[in-house]
Design a protein around this motif. Structure first.
Motif, PDB file in Angstrom:
ATOM      1  N   ILE A 107       0.857  -1.391  -0.012  1.00 61.46           N
ATOM      2  CA  ILE A 107      -0.127  -0.036   0.047  1.00 61.46           C
ATOM      3  C   ILE A 107       0.745   1.308   0.037  1.00 61.46           C
ATOM      4  O   ILE A 107       0.438   2.112  -0.739  1.00 61.46           O
ATOM      5  N   GLY A 108       2.033   1.160   0.876  1.00 62.71           N
ATOM      6  CA  GLY A 108       2.961   2.489   0.688  1.00 62.71           C
ATOM      7  C   GLY A 108       3.376   2.504  -0.490  1.00 62.71           C
ATOM      8  O   GLY A 108       3.710   3.831  -1.114  1.00 62.71           O
ATOM      9  N   LEU A 109       3.967   1.639  -1.255  1.00 62.33           N
ATOM     10  CA  LEU A 109       4.436   1.674  -2.678  1.00 62.33           C
ATOM     11  C   LEU A 109       3.485   2.394  -3.565  1.00 62.33           C
ATOM     12  O   LEU A 109       3.706   3.195  -4.379  1.00 62.33           O
ATOM     13  N   ILE A 110       2.121   2.041  -3.310  1.00 58.20           N
ATOM     14  CA  ILE A 110       0.977   2.452  -4.407  1.00 58.20           C
ATOM     15  C   ILE A 110       0.913   4.081  -3.948  1.00 58.20           C
ATOM     16  O   ILE A 110       0.691   4.747  -5.051  1.00 58.20           O
ATOM     17  N   ALA A 111       0.764   4.485  -2.886  1.00 59.58           N
ATOM     18  CA  ALA A 111       0.803   5.692  -2.132  1.00 59.58           C
ATOM     19  C   ALA A 111       1.820   6.562  -2.721  1.00 59.58           C
ATOM     20  O   ALA A 111       1.505   7.703  -3.244  1.00 59.58           O
ATOM     21  N   ALA A 112       2.896   6.049  -2.630  1.00 56.07           N
ATOM     22  CA  ALA A 112       4.181   6.823  -3.233  1.00 56.07           C
ATOM     23  C   ALA A 112       4.384   6.983  -4.431  1.00 56.07           C
ATOM     24  O   ALA A 112       4.826   8.234  -5.201  1.00 56.07           O
ATOM     25  N   TYR A 113       4.105   6.022  -5.303  1.00 53.86           N
ATOM     26  CA  TYR A 113       4.284   6.006  -6.908  1.00 53.86           C
ATOM     27  C   TYR A 113       3.049   6.513  -7.835  1.00 53.86           C
ATOM     28  O   TYR A 113       3.041   7.093  -8.587  1.00 53.86           O
ATOM     29  N   ALA A 114       1.891   6.075  -7.109  1.00 53.66           N
ATOM     30  CA  ALA A 114       0.381   6.483  -7.847  1.00 53.66           C
ATOM     31  C   ALA A 114      -0.003   7.968  -7.321  1.00 53.66           C
ATOM     32  O   ALA A 114      -0.618   8.223  -8.176  1.00 53.66           O
ATOM     33  N   GLY A 115       0.427   7.928  -6.298  1.00 56.59           N
ATOM     34  CA  GLY A 115      -0.256   9.315  -5.687  1.00 56.59           C
ATOM     35  C   GLY A 115      -1.610   9.298  -5.359  1.00 56.59           C
ATOM     36  O   GLY A 115      -2.144  10.289  -5.216  1.00 56.59           O
ATOM     37  N   SER A 116      -2.131   7.897  -5.128  1.00 55.72           N
ATOM     38  CA  SER A 116      -3.580   8.080  -4.546  1.00 55.72           C
ATOM     39  C   SER A 116      -3.702   6.825  -4.121  1.00 55.72           C
ATOM     40  O   SER A 116      -3.076   5.729  -4.259  1.00 55.72           O
ATOM     41  N   LEU A 117      -4.968   6.489  -3.263  1.00 58.83           N
ATOM     42  CA  LEU A 117      -5.240   5.340  -2.559  1.00 58.83           C
ATOM     43  C   LEU A 117      -6.780   5.050  -3.171  1.00 58.83           C
ATOM     44  O   LEU A 117      -7.350   3.582  -2.622  1.00 58.83           O
ATOM     45  N   ASP A 118      -7.145   5.597  -3.925  1.00 58.66           N
ATOM     46  CA  ASP A 118      -8.374   5.437  -4.708  1.00 58.66           C
ATOM     47  C   ASP A 118      -8.248   4.085  -5.940  1.00 58.66           C
ATOM     48  O   ASP A 118      -7.406   4.209  -6.642  1.00 58.66           O
TER      49      ASP A 118
END
Length: 641
Positions: free
Chosen positions: A184-195
């Motif tokens: 989840i942290g990698l997603i938030a860092a690289y995608a810039g969203s949690l949706d």
């Protein structure tokens, strides 16, 4: 519709609050009434949502914005699509049956109201997980089901074994959750969203990136991190060790947590993340190999278990391995379909085991059972239905879902698929054997309970020698068994629309190079042709071979199992020791933690903190005073001279 979406998860939460905080005021009847009403409302609401989804309705929206950090928006919201709707119906229906069953099972327990509060709270947590439209809410539900499972497994908190089991479940799941958080942290860092939608839309960009620390392709690091979380929740090797010990909790939670909800959360999550997993063949290979190991090697342990609940527990581990293999083969629809059918027939087996435990005065050892068929006809028939479905024999539900998974794995073209296919085939024989071993051992043959001694049972009480003959359980126990046995038979007949049709639509994404389910859909001609084809397929004959072997060993020649065990003492010892994983974990991880704690206490606390920081500081502060005292003493001596 937003109001309905809110009512579905929050009705069980309201019931949990009332039963938990006002349990003494409203009494036992009030506690089970408000919680059953809450879950009943959720089930009806889930059916209405499923009806709307089948008519084409979809919803994806935020209900509440918690905070915004930089460009990252943290919200609470719901995503309603076919995948969500199916999970909502399965969770609420099984939960409702478990609530009704609990009235009879926990009738004499002093923690009656507390138990109803916990299981209703668990239902709320699972619904928030499956209805989420973002990773933040997913993680909230993920941790909430873990917390409530900790409370439920250790419900009888005066028993050391229960405390050990819930602590073990909590710690092992934290290991998985560490990987989950990394993903989840990698997603938030690289995608810039949690949706979900925004992250999935950036899948192509994520697939082109490289993770800076490990140098892995970013999408592979994300998917493996997420799957490590699934390994903890869905009890995949080697993070499976918590689930068998969790049988220390009351039987109703075994059916709720270990059949339909918590352990299936990982399967649901990977299916929801299919747009990401389809971008990493490495991650899919990792998934399919882990699933294959779990499916076969956990089934082997089931054949040496004598505790009726632990047989079903290891069966659950094996079936979860089948679902995981389907995920690795990109057969997400088959995985969710098996999740659904498994929820029904495994709940029947767990609740049937609980009915036997009631009749046997809380005896769980099958070596002290036998001949129960004539005393418990309803329980026997429902358990037999569950065993047939679990073994994968037609025309019951387990046949359709398990057969689809095996064929999908056979058609998969990724590293590890051949090993997985062979492991699943071997697991079919073992599954047929342990399923019917339970039936024959507990319900047929000699009535061993007439000369059995006491045994520590499910409620921590001792058996009574069974001077009174066993009898059928009350209707609040048998009614849920019958109602669950019906979908255990017929739910597999929906395979045409769920697996091979367009039921899931865009809720599940399959990559261009993964055509297994598509090929199977072209060959599917209907339920009857599938059954007829299944009668000449290897899985059917392997399952029948396992069932016949169990019949021969436990009905025709009941003396042979002991002889075989003596001849194969070493393999039997390995299986009874569960491959030594519990001993290794206790020595390496628990022992290492104890050694680390002892070292921190001896060196960190006693030497550094007490010896240097506290006493050393006090000594430094007192040093000038000591010099002053010495100087005064010398001056006094000089003066007298």
């Amino acid at each position: 519709m937003k109001l309905l979406y809110l009512i579905i998860p929050f009705a069980p939460l309201l019931g949990a609050i009332l039963a938990g905080f006002l349990g003494r005021r409203i009494g036992r009847v009030g506690a089970h009434s408000v919680t059953i009403l809450g879950v009943g409302v959720s089930f009806v609401g889930a059916l209405l949502v499923l009806q709307d989804v089948l008519a084409g309705a979809r919803f994806n929206g935020d209900l509440y914005t918690w905070m915004e950090v930089g460009g990252l928006k943290l919200t609470v919201g719901f995503l309603i699509d076919p995948l969500t709707a199916m999970m909502m119906v399965v969770v609420t229906f099984v939960s409702l049956m478990v609530h009704i069953y609990t009235i009879g099972y926990m009738a004499e327990d002093p923690g009656y109201q507390r138990f109803f509060s916990y299981i209703s709270l668990f239902t709320f947590s699972m619904l928030m997980l499956v209805m989420s439209n973002n990773f933040l809410q997913l993680f909230f539900g993920w941790e909430a089901v873990g917390l409530v499972s900790y409370l439920l497994i250790g419900f009888w908190y005066t028993r050391p074994t229960a405390i050990y089991a819930n602590l073990k479940a909590f710690l092992v799941n934290r290991v998985g959750d560490f990987g989950f958080l990394i993903g989840i942290g990698l997603i938030a860092a690289y995608a810039g969203s949690l949706d979900y939608v925004q992250v999935f839309a950036k899948g192509g960009e994520l697939a082109a990136m490289t993770e800076t620390v490990t140098g892995w392709p970013l999408i592979t690091a994300i998917c493996i991190g997420l799957f490590v979380g699934a390994m903890g929740k869905s009890a995949q090797f080697p993070l499976h060790v918590w689930l068998p010990d969790s049988m220390e909790g009351p039987t109703p939670i075994s059916a709720l947590i270990h059949a339909a909800t918590m352990v299936t959360a990982g399967i649901f999550m990977v299916s929801r993340m299919s747009p990401l997993f389809e971008l990493s063949e490495t991650a899919l290979s990792f998934v399919i190999v882990i699933g294959a190991i779990t499916a076969l090697f956990m089934a082997l342990i089931a054949i040496v278990q004598t505790d009726i609940k632990r047989v079903v527990a290891y069966s659950t581990l094996s079936q979860l391995g089948y679902m995981t293999c389907a995920l690795g083969a990109s057969a997400y629809s088959a995985a969710i379909f098996h999740l659904m059918t498994h929820a029904f027939f495994k709940a029947v087996l767990f609740l049937g085991a609980g009915s036997v435990i009631i009749a046997m005065h809380h005896e769980q050892d099958m070596r002290r059972m036998g001949g129960l068929r004539k005393y418990m006809p309803i329980t026997y028939l429902t358990v037999l239905i569950g065993a047939i479905a679990n073994a994968g024999l037609p025309p019951f539900s387990g046949f359709f879902s398990k057969d689809s998974i095996i064929e999908a794995v056979q058609l998969a073209h990724i590293p590890g698929a051949t090993f997985a296919y062979l492991a699943l085939l071997a697991g079919v024989f073992v599954g047929g054997f342990y399923s019917f071993r339970l039936v024959f051992f507990a319900f047929h043959g000699e009535e061993r309970f007439r000369h059995a001694g006491g045994h520590q049972g499910d409620h921590g009480e001792h058996g009574h020698g069974h001077h009174a003959e066993p009898h059928e359980s009350p209707w609040v126990v048998t009614l849920p068994l019958v109602l669950l046995a019906i979908p255990a038979i017929v739910s597999g007949w929906t395979i045409g629309s769920v697996v091979f049709g367009d039921y899931f639509g865009g809720a599940i994404v399959i990559g261009e190079n993964h055509h297994g389910i598509e090929e199977m859909a072209h060959e599917f001609q209907g339920i009857v042709p599938m059954i007829l084809h299944g009668l000449v397929s290897p899985p059917f004959w392997l399952a029948m071979g396992g069932a016949v072997t169990a019949w021969f060993l436990y009905i025709v020649r009941p003396d042979l199992p002991a002889v075989i065990k003596q001849k194969l003492a070493f393999p039997a010892m390995i299986l009874e020791e569960k491959y030594g994983l519990d001993r290794f974990n206790d020595w390496f991880f628990a022992g290492g933690a104890r050694a680390l704690g002892r070292g921190l206490w001896k060196v960190g606390d006693q030497v550094i903190i007490d010896g240097i920081a506290v006493n050393g500081t006090a000594g430094l502060v007192g040093l000038p005073a000591s010099f002053a005292c010495c100087r005064t003493a010398l001056s006094t001596v000089t003066h007298f001279r």
